[in-house]
Structure formats: C-alpha cells, structure tokens
Write a protein that holds these residues in place. Structure first.
Motif, PDB file in Angstrom:
ATOM      1  N   PRO A 113       0.817  -1.218   0.000  1.00 42.06           N
ATOM      2  CA  PRO A 113       0.000   0.000   0.000  1.00 42.06           C
ATOM      3  C   PRO A 113       0.847   1.263   0.000  1.00 42.06           C
ATOM      4  N   VAL A 116       2.061   1.889  -3.550  1.00 44.33           N
ATOM      5  CA  VAL A 116       0.956   2.387  -4.368  1.00 44.33           C
ATOM      6  C   VAL A 116       0.702   3.858  -4.062  1.00 44.33           C
ATOM      7  N   ILE A 120       0.680   7.232  -6.565  1.00 41.19           N
ATOM      8  CA  ILE A 120      -0.400   8.222  -6.607  1.00 41.19           C
ATOM      9  C   ILE A 120       0.156   9.620  -6.357  1.00 41.19           C
ATOM     10  N   ASP A 198      -5.461   3.079 -11.094  1.00 41.36           N
ATOM     11  CA  ASP A 198      -6.744   2.590 -10.574  1.00 41.36           C
ATOM     12  C   ASP A 198      -6.759   1.062 -10.554  1.00 41.36           C
ATOM     13  N   SER A 201      -4.346  -0.185  -7.845  1.00 44.51           N
ATOM     14  CA  SER A 201      -4.952   0.044  -6.527  1.00 44.51           C
ATOM     15  C   SER A 201      -6.060  -0.948  -6.236  1.00 44.51           C
TER      16      SER A 201
END
Length: 229
Positions: A113, A116, A120, A198, A201
C-alpha cells in the motif's frame, strides 16, 4: 546551504542535489530545443552559466551521457546526441510492450500500500506540472522525469529485478519526450496513468496489464507522429 556544500551531499544513488538540479536544467534546455542535436556542451561555459563549480556540471553530463542524451568525444567534449530514429523508436516500443504490461500485472499483485501511495503522489505531481506548464518552461522536462519515476515505480513494484533493470537501461522517457513537446502529450498521458493506477490500486492484474498496454500503444502513436512519413 551553500552550493559548494550541496554538491558534496550525496543521496543513495551517489547523486548530489546540485548535480540533480543541473541535470534537470540541462535536460530542460534539450527537451525544449534550446539546445539542439549536435550542439556542443562545454563544462567551463555551463559552470559560468549556472554559477557553480565544474563538479555538479560533470555529474550532470555523466548522467546525461549514460542516458544517451548527450555523447562524449574524448577530444571534443560533450555534444547533444541526435534524436532517436524511427527504427530505434519502434524497437523501444516493442520492448516496452513485452515488459511493461507484465510489470503492471505483477505490481497489481505484489505492491505494498505504501508503494501504491507513492505512485499516486507522483501522478498528482504530474497533474500539477501539467496545470502550470504554460508559465514554466522547465515543467515539461520535470514532467518527463516524474513520468520515468512513475514507470520505474511500477517496475519496482513487480518485484522482478530483470524487468526493472531492462527498462531502466532503455531510458525511454527522455528519448520519447525529445521527439515532441505538446500539451496533448501530457494531458493524454495523465488520463492513461490514472487508469493504470486505478487497476493497480484495485488489485486487478488483468486490468493493470491492459491499461499499461493501451498506454504504451497510445504513447507510441503520439510520439511516432513526430517522424516524417
């Protein structure tokens, strides 16, 4: 911090903040055609232009040489390299289509996470640069740098070192961004990046691979339009 001090502080890659800054400034001049193919780059002149010592200039030129953006001649110093030709371009696209969808697929399965979230953050930085590009000539060069970081982050997230190393040796982003510099290049890329992120994620490997493939194909069409028919 004085510039002479900044030049001595190196990060984990062995680069100094000042060397990285000079790299970006020279790259900006090349991407915006202020410096064209074949133009000579002398260390003394650049040091005077930027008001720094020769050390960060050498560091920046060494990095640009490694990326194929400038070429070094033992007797004549550095010159801006020719832009890639159509055949090189097509070979690069072929390799990217083989490797990057696979990297995106694995990234959707394996990325943490935190990793990721970093992707972003990079995408948001690119959005900001695109918004200000009309008033900042250096933002196109910075956009290309962050674009490279985002793609490298996805390759790193695949946890396949062979894929990441192979893509890093291509240096595709700086070569591609030398071919054309229009607002459409950045605007369309941002939408495609969002689809890739997207999917990553959402932990959807198939969608991530498909989105990456479409991004590379569309990117190839955009940059390939810069070649004469």
């Amino acid at each position: 911090m004085e510039k002479s001090d900044a030049a001595r502080v190196r990060d984990g890659s062995g680069r100094t903040p000042l060397g990285t800054e000079i790299y970006g400034a020279i790259l900006s001049r090349i991407l915006t055609s202020d410096l064209g193919p074949g133009d000579r780059l002398t260390i003394d002149t650049l040091a005077r232009d930027f008001g720094v010592s020769q050390t960060p200039i050498r560091e920046a030129l060494h990095r640009l040489d490694a990326e194929g953006i400038v070429v070094r001649n033992h007797l004549a110093g550095y010159r801006v390299a020719p832009k890639i030709g159509r055949e090189q371009f097509e070979d690069m696209v072929e390799i990217r289509l083989l490797l990057e969808p696979a990297a995106a697929r694995r990234a959707a399965e394996r990325m943490t996470p935190e990793a990721v979230a970093e992707l972003i953050r990079l995408e948001a930085a690119m959005q900001s640069l695109h918004a200000q590009r009309g008033s900042d000539i250096a933002s196109y060069a910075r956009f290309s740098e962050i674009d490279a970081q985002l793609h490298d982050g996805i390759a790193a997230g695949s946890q396949n070192g062979y894929i990441r190393d192979s893509l890093a040796r291509l240096h595709p982003h700086v070569h591609l961004f030398r071919l054309r510099s229009t607002s459409a290049i950045t605007a369309e890329a941002l939408d495609e990046h969002r689809r890739i992120l997207d999917a990553i994620s959402a932990r959807d490997p198939d969608a991530a691979a498909y989105a990456m493939r479409r991004h590379i194909e569309k990117s190839a069409a955009r940059f390939g339009a810069g070649f004469e028919k």
